[in-house]
Design an enzyme around this catalytic site. Sequence first.
Site, PDB file in Angstrom:
ATOM      1  N   CYS A   1      -0.494   4.171   2.121  1.00 20.71           N
ATOM      2  CA  CYS A   1      -0.318   4.000   3.575  1.00 20.71           C
ATOM      3  C   CYS A   1       1.146   4.167   3.981  1.00 20.71           C
ATOM      4  O   CYS A   1       1.438   4.767   5.013  1.00 20.71           O
ATOM      5  CB  CYS A   1      -0.751   2.610   4.033  1.00 20.71           C
ATOM      6  N   ASP A   2       2.059   3.601   3.215  1.00 18.56           N
ATOM      7  CA  ASP A   2       3.431   3.429   3.715  1.00 18.56           C
ATOM      8  C   ASP A   2       4.508   4.215   2.984  1.00 18.56           C
ATOM      9  O   ASP A   2       5.645   4.268   3.454  1.00 18.56           O
ATOM     10  CB  ASP A   2       3.812   1.932   3.662  1.00 18.56           C
TER      11      ASP A   2
ATOM     12  N   CYS B   1       0.842  -1.205   0.000  1.00 16.83           N
ATOM     13  CA  CYS B   1       0.000   0.000   0.000  1.00 16.83           C
ATOM     14  C   CYS B   1       0.872   1.248   0.000  1.00 16.83           C
ATOM     15  O   CYS B   1       1.386   1.662   1.045  1.00 16.83           O
ATOM     16  CB  CYS B   1      -0.923  -0.018   1.215  1.00 16.83           C
TER      17      CYS B   1
END
Length: 317
Positions: A139-140, A136
């Site tokens: 997200c990261d 992701c």
Amino acid sequence: MAETKDYDVIIVGGGPGGLCAGLYSARANRKTVCLEKYLPGGQIAVTGDVEDYLGFERIQGSELAMKFASHAQSFGLEVQMEEVEEVYVDGDYRIARCASGNLYRGKAVIISTGGSPVFLNVPGEKEYSGKGVSYCAICDGAFFKEQVIGVVGGGDAAVEEGTFLTKFASKVYIIHRRDQLRAQKIIQQRAFDNDNVEFIWDTVVEEIEGDGTRVTNLKLKNVKTDEKSNLAVGAVFPYIGFKPNSGITREKLETDEGGYIITDHTMETSVKGIFACGDVRAQLVRQITNAVGDGTTAAVAAEKYIEKLEDKHAKRA
Ligand code: NAP
């Protein structure tokens, strides 16, 4: 011994969407169970830091997962470790049949089974998941500022997310097993126009290496020449496909071409009394924030559905 257990609402899958649905259903005094085959939390339970969930500037995914579960349980949600093999309709009942042989019989079912990234299945992938292996970018990506990042795949997701990752990375290498991309031309062009994206063609990742705490290197192989090489990276994002876990209902639910379950605005699927929320549902984004929103709507809609069902039975009696 296998048992049949009665509930008002059965939730299949204990990620953020399912647990939030469970909180709302249990808080509405409905006897509610959430069936989860592993630990509650879904994908966030195996995510490193989460920093895009409102109210938590930075929190470990596993800690957030525990908070979600204990919050929902404080209102009476029951969480059972069960693997659901099939959901089906039996008159006014909605049944979840589990691998244990147990049947959970409810008035409504909420499917929140999420999806799974397709894994590379190479050594180091599992070991470094959450320590530099991520599925992701949204997200990261921000955890790898000024680092070199490897992205694997040649579809829309790999090329689009690879280009997105240049917001953070000093360089992004997109490693693709062929010399032609599957991604849409417009997505390809954006990547070709970006000086910080470089393609490594005809190449597969054979191993992800690290220093025990984080990813440091990718072992690569050129599939045309068999030549092996190393690529020093701080992270790798495999984007070789994502599969919604949408195939557990006996009755065929309407899905989009990718297999994601289509719902109406109340999260009801094409089968009455079966609702869906979170990543398994056809929608634009797949984030914790919208999964919990979906879960809220699904629980409230399930409550209204059950009220109508009970009215119907009361009139008959
Ligand atoms: P995808 O289109 O199936 O592409 C997967 C890519 O991974 C392909 O390039 C494939 O290579 C490669 N691949 C598959 N297995 C591999 C393996 N074992 N090792 C190395 N490479 C492997 O998947 P996706 O990019 O996740 O997209 C899924 C769906 O979502 C698609 O329908 C896509 O259009 C859609 N999507 C759309 C957007 C957008 O419109 N902005 C963004 C993301 C996703 P080959 O090409 O050689 O088969």
